[in-house]
Design an enzyme around this catalytic site. Structure first.
Site, PDB file in Angstrom:
ATOM      1  CG  ASP A 158      -9.855   2.245   7.283  1.00 45.66           C
ATOM      2  OD1 ASP A 158     -10.834   2.597   6.709  1.00 45.66           O
ATOM      3  OD2 ASP A 158      -8.817   1.943   7.168  1.00 45.66           O
ATOM      4  CG  ASN A 211      -9.007  -2.353   6.844  1.00 44.82           C
ATOM      5  OD1 ASN A 211      -8.174  -2.896   6.025  1.00 44.82           O
ATOM      6  ND2 ASN A 211      -9.311  -1.116   7.136  1.00 44.82           N
ATOM      7  CB  ALA A 235       1.888  -0.043   5.909  1.00 47.03           C
ATOM      8  CB  VAL A 289       1.274  -6.763   4.913  1.00 49.86           C
ATOM      9  CG1 VAL A 289       1.316  -7.846   5.925  1.00 49.86           C
ATOM     10  CG2 VAL A 289       0.802  -5.555   5.578  1.00 49.86           C
ATOM     11  CE  LYS A 333      -0.223  -2.143   8.505  1.00 45.86           C
ATOM     12  NZ  LYS A 333      -1.691  -2.006   8.884  1.00 45.86           N
ATOM     13  CG  ASP A 366      -5.497  -1.370   8.149  1.00 47.19           C
ATOM     14  OD1 ASP A 366      -4.554  -0.931   8.803  1.00 47.19           O
ATOM     15  OD2 ASP A 366      -5.891  -1.014   7.178  1.00 47.19           O
ATOM     16  N   GLY A 370       0.943  -1.149  -0.112  1.00 50.93           N
ATOM     17  CA  GLY A 370       0.086   0.071  -0.111  1.00 50.93           C
ATOM     18  C   GLY A 370       0.846   1.233  -0.079  1.00 50.93           C
TER      19      GLY A 370
HETATM   20  P1  ATP Z   1      -2.923  -0.488   2.560  1.00 53.90           P
HETATM   21  O1  ATP Z   1      -2.498   0.891   2.371  1.00 53.90           O
HETATM   22  O2  ATP Z   1      -2.227  -1.373   1.401  1.00 53.90           O
HETATM   23  O3  ATP Z   1      -4.502  -0.668   2.450  1.00 53.90           O
HETATM   24  P2  ATP Z   1      -3.074  -0.797   5.150  1.00 53.90           P
HETATM   25  O4  ATP Z   1      -2.647   0.082   6.034  1.00 53.90           O
HETATM   26  O5  ATP Z   1      -4.296  -0.947   4.914  1.00 53.90           O
HETATM   27  O6  ATP Z   1      -2.354  -1.066   3.852  1.00 53.90           O
HETATM   28  P3  ATP Z   1      -3.440  -3.652   6.502  1.00 53.90           P
HETATM   29  O7  ATP Z   1      -4.717  -3.531   5.855  1.00 53.90           O
HETATM   30  O8  ATP Z   1      -3.191  -3.888   7.746  1.00 53.90           O
HETATM   31  O9  ATP Z   1      -2.661  -2.158   5.971  1.00 53.90           O
HETATM   32  O10 ATP Z   1      -2.750  -4.741   5.316  1.00 53.90           O
HETATM   33  C1  ATP Z   1      -2.831  -4.689   4.092  1.00 53.90           C
HETATM   34  C2  ATP Z   1      -3.098  -6.231   3.460  1.00 53.90           C
HETATM   35  O11 ATP Z   1      -2.131  -7.038   4.090  1.00 53.90           O
HETATM   36  C3  ATP Z   1      -4.314  -6.569   3.979  1.00 53.90           C
HETATM   37  O12 ATP Z   1      -5.290  -6.081   3.045  1.00 53.90           O
HETATM   38  C4  ATP Z   1      -4.082  -8.221   4.005  1.00 53.90           C
HETATM   39  O13 ATP Z   1      -4.404  -8.397   2.725  1.00 53.90           O
HETATM   40  C5  ATP Z   1      -2.661  -8.056   4.330  1.00 53.90           C
HETATM   41  N1  ATP Z   1      -2.543  -8.734   5.776  1.00 53.90           N
HETATM   42  C6  ATP Z   1      -2.485  -7.653   6.806  1.00 53.90           C
HETATM   43  N2  ATP Z   1      -2.438  -8.194   7.910  1.00 53.90           N
HETATM   44  C7  ATP Z   1      -2.299  -9.712   7.591  1.00 53.90           C
HETATM   45  C8  ATP Z   1      -2.098 -10.886   8.304  1.00 53.90           C
HETATM   46  N3  ATP Z   1      -2.015 -10.728   9.764  1.00 53.90           N
HETATM   47  N4  ATP Z   1      -1.901 -12.274   7.886  1.00 53.90           N
HETATM   48  C9  ATP Z   1      -2.186 -12.205   6.579  1.00 53.90           C
HETATM   49  N5  ATP Z   1      -2.211 -11.003   5.499  1.00 53.90           N
HETATM   50  C10 ATP Z   1      -2.586  -9.912   6.231  1.00 53.90           C
HETATM   51 MN    MN Z   2      -6.255  -1.977   4.999  1.00 55.50          MN
END
Ligand code: ATP
Ligand code: MN
Length: 257
Positions: A193, A198, A59, A61, A75, A211, A56
């Site tokens: 959010d 999420n 962040a 992951v 992350k 998230d 993203g």
């Molecule tokens: P982005 O800017 O990409 O939306 P974000 O800040 O929303 O990032 P998260 O939603 O926490 O971050 O994580 C992004 C993606 O990583 C999630 O949509 C999911 O696909 C994957 N992800 C996050 N946490 C996990 C986890 N614990 N296990 C597996 N996949 C995960």
């Molecule tokens: Mn997210």
């Protein structure tokens, strides 16, 4: 002559270039972040890092493995994303847990944000909200349980809802409300959010909330506004995208809470 095929073909190189792969790697792995990862390796939290699960704006992951070979979700917040920092502040300032926080160096904001996500995750996990188990955090790196099977993450609600039956959709909706109640009434937090992006769906079906970095304490001055927004987002998704008819009324949900 197959035996003499180069490992990396010219067209692959071109493709990588097109996808800005190297730029991405450079961007997230600045020296301090590399040091942080090495620290977590020395502490025997992370044994190795694998591919990116999600890239993203704020962040990345990664899939990684711990010393018992357990899969991890790592992350990493980008310390270079300047637009994001302003947005973060309104969730940090006003939260009684961050009373003594003084935004100075931009890095501090990102580190505070990472710590906030870890704390929120821990608080939710400890009272039984369906979230990934938090493992540790350091600077801009958060390590948690990997949610998936065979090293593949579970799909997000937005990715699978069209394959679910009406009964399964109803269940998923009810499960989300259950977690929402727990988050507010037991963890005393508001997710902030909550959306189809999420929520992960695993076979059963069952759900996982992810998230939680922007979650605020219910004493936060805007917590009710964030809660109503969360409920409206979820309701709109299930009504308009998933085509579910019996959606709970926002006021009734707030009333129950
Ligand atoms: P982005 O800017 O990409 O939306 P974000 O800040 O929303 O990032 P998260 O939603 O926490 O971050 O994580 C992004 C993606 O990583 C999630 O949509 C999911 O696909 C994957 N992800 C996050 N946490 C996990 C986890 N614990 N296990 C597996 N996949 C995960
Ligand atoms: Mn997210």
């Amino acid at each position: 002559d197959e035996d003499f095929e180069p490992i990396i073909k010219r067209r692959d190189l071109k493709r990588y270039k097109d996808k800005d792969l190297f730029e991405t790697v450079e961007e997230v792995f600045d020296t301090k972040t590399v040091m942080t990862i090495l620290y977590l390796m020395r502490k025997r939290i992370i044994r190795r890092m694998n591919g990116v699960i999600s890239a993203g704006k704020e962040a990345r992951v990664y899939l990684g493995f711990g010393w018992k070979n357990e899969p991890l979700a790592i992350k990493i917040y980008l310390t270079s994303s300047a637009v994001f920092k302003k947005g973060m502040l309104k969730y940090i300032i006003g939260d009684p847990r961050f009373e003594d926080f003084k935004p100075g160096d931009t890095r501090d904001i990102i580190y505070a944000w990472t710590r906030k996500e870890f704390r929120n995750l821990k608080r939710m996990y400890n009272i039984g909200v369906k979230v990934p188990r938090p493992i540790t955090f350091k600077n801009n790196v958060l390590v948690m349980e990997f949610m998936g099977e065979n090293n593949r993450r579970f799909p997000l609600l937005v990715e699978v809802y069209s394959h679910l039956s009406i009964d399964e959709l109803k269940k998923v909706y009810e499960y989300i409300l259950e977690e929402l109640f727990k988050i507010v009434c037991k963890a005393n937090l508001v997710h902030g959010d909550l959306s189809e992006y999420n929520v992960m769906v695993k076979p059963g079906p069952d759900i996982i909330i992810i998230d939680v970095s922007q979650a605020v304490h219910i004493d936060h001055p805007n917590s009710l506004e964030f809660l109503i927004r969360d409920i409206k987002n979820i309701n709109r998704f299930f009504r308009e995208e998933a085509g579910l008819n019996d959606i709970e009324n926002v006021d009734e949900i707030i009333g129950v809470i």
